[in-house]
Scaffold this motif. Structure first.
Motif, PDB file in Angstrom:
ATOM      1  N   THR A  16     -59.575  -5.437 -19.943  1.00 15.17           N
ATOM      2  CA  THR A  16     -60.130  -6.572 -20.688  1.00 15.17           C
ATOM      3  C   THR A  16     -59.405  -6.721 -22.008  1.00 15.17           C
ATOM      4  O   THR A  16     -59.280  -5.765 -22.785  1.00 15.17           O
ATOM      5  CB  THR A  16     -61.636  -6.368 -20.944  1.00 15.17           C
ATOM      6  OG1 THR A  16     -62.303  -6.205 -19.685  1.00 15.17           O
ATOM      7  CG2 THR A  16     -62.221  -7.571 -21.669  1.00 15.17           C
TER       8      THR A  16
ATOM      9  N   THR B 249     -56.592 -13.517 -23.792  1.00 14.62           N
ATOM     10  CA  THR B 249     -57.960 -13.006 -23.767  1.00 14.62           C
ATOM     11  C   THR B 249     -58.605 -13.225 -22.408  1.00 14.62           C
ATOM     12  O   THR B 249     -58.416 -14.268 -21.782  1.00 14.62           O
ATOM     13  CB  THR B 249     -58.807 -13.671 -24.865  1.00 14.62           C
ATOM     14  OG1 THR B 249     -58.748 -15.093 -24.718  1.00 14.62           O
ATOM     15  CG2 THR B 249     -58.321 -13.298 -26.244  1.00 14.62           C
TER      16      THR B 249
ATOM     17  N   GLN C 240     -53.096 -15.677 -29.080  1.00 14.83           N
ATOM     18  CA  GLN C 240     -54.069 -14.709 -28.569  1.00 14.83           C
ATOM     19  C   GLN C 240     -54.892 -15.263 -27.415  1.00 14.83           C
ATOM     20  O   GLN C 240     -55.209 -14.550 -26.457  1.00 14.83           O
ATOM     21  CB  GLN C 240     -54.991 -14.264 -29.708  1.00 14.83           C
ATOM     22  CG  GLN C 240     -54.329 -13.353 -30.727  1.00 14.83           C
ATOM     23  CD  GLN C 240     -55.255 -13.008 -31.876  1.00 14.83           C
ATOM     24  OE1 GLN C 240     -55.972 -13.876 -32.380  1.00 14.83           O
ATOM     25  NE2 GLN C 240     -55.237 -11.760 -32.322  1.00 14.83           N
TER      26      GLN C 240
ATOM     27  N   THR D 129     -59.063  -8.634 -25.658  1.00 23.68           N
ATOM     28  CA  THR D 129     -59.692  -9.420 -26.717  1.00 23.68           C
ATOM     29  C   THR D 129     -58.708  -9.571 -27.864  1.00 23.68           C
ATOM     30  O   THR D 129     -57.680  -8.886 -27.929  1.00 23.68           O
ATOM     31  CB  THR D 129     -60.992  -8.774 -27.220  1.00 23.68           C
ATOM     32  OG1 THR D 129     -60.698  -7.434 -27.672  1.00 23.68           O
ATOM     33  CG2 THR D 129     -62.040  -8.699 -26.117  1.00 23.68           C
TER      34      THR D 129
END
Length: 221
Positions: free
Chosen positions: A133, A111, A107, A135
């Motif tokens: 964006t 991010t 991940q 996350t």
């Protein structure tokens, strides 16, 4: 006398044969790899660290220092790498074993903010530039939450799943928060260095319109 000489010759010949049988080495050495196959996250600051190996031979004993390792691991590029460990004993018996090393994504690879160029064909053609964006999902370590996916609105957060080599699946999902009604679905890939994404997705609007998008994502520094 001739008979005695013949018997002695036969005995000596048999001793030579038995001696040869006893000393002939047909067994290859054995190499043991510490940890076996491995996975390393892309751009791991420690790089690839050899976890170790041993080589032993029934006749020659410890041959660890004689092992030759071929192959390299580039932690700056996603992919599968192969290291080959080889050793021979004094009799010429050779052994080779392989270690697979996967350089993978997680991940944290994704991010942050991405600059997107979105080329759309279909009922609403055009090229759009926007920022998205990304996350991390706390519920699924192989899922990303992408705000402003498609450039519609930051309130629209799309679920995007990925595998360890950076292949994406955009599961079929509603466009909640985008200002439109419909669904999106698609697939994508990650460049070897992890800095560029290509995501292709379809948009099915509830009014019957249909678009296809090919988007290129570049990670902002």
């Amino acid at each position: 006398m001739k008979k005695l000489t013949f018997v002695l010759s036969a005995v000596i010949a048999m001793m030579v044969v038995f001696s040869a049988c006893e000393t002939e080495d047909l067994d290859a050495p054995v190499i043991d790899l510490v940890d076996g196959d491995m996975e390393i996250v892309l751009n791991d600051p420690t790089g690839f660290v050899e976890p170790g190996y041993t080589a032993t031979d029934e006749q020659d004993g410890d041959l660890t220092n004689n092992v030759i390792v071929t192959g390299t691991v580039d932690v700056t590029k996603i992919g599968t790498y192969e290291l080959v460990y080889s050793v021979s004993d004094k009799a010429g018996n050779k052994t080779s074993v392989k270690r697979k090393v996967d350089v993978i994504v997680n991940q944290a690879t994704y991010t942050g903010t991405w600059a997107v160029v979105d080329v759309v064909t279909g009922d609403n053609p055009g090229t759009w530039n926007y920022n998205a964006t990304v996350t991390a999902s706390s519920a699924n370590t192989m899922r990303l939450l992408v705000a402003n996916f498609g450039g519609w609105a930051t309130a629209f957060v799309a679920n995007v799943d990925f595998d360890k080599f950076g292949n994406f699946t955009v599961p079929n999902q509603p466009m909640t928060g985008s200002g439109f009604t419909g669904t999106i679905e698609g697939t994508g890939t990650t460049s070897a260095d992890g800095l560029t994404l290509t995501i292709e997705y379809d948009v099915s609007y509830s009014d019957g319109d249909f678009d296809q998008s090919v988007s290129t994502w570049t990670k902002s520094k």
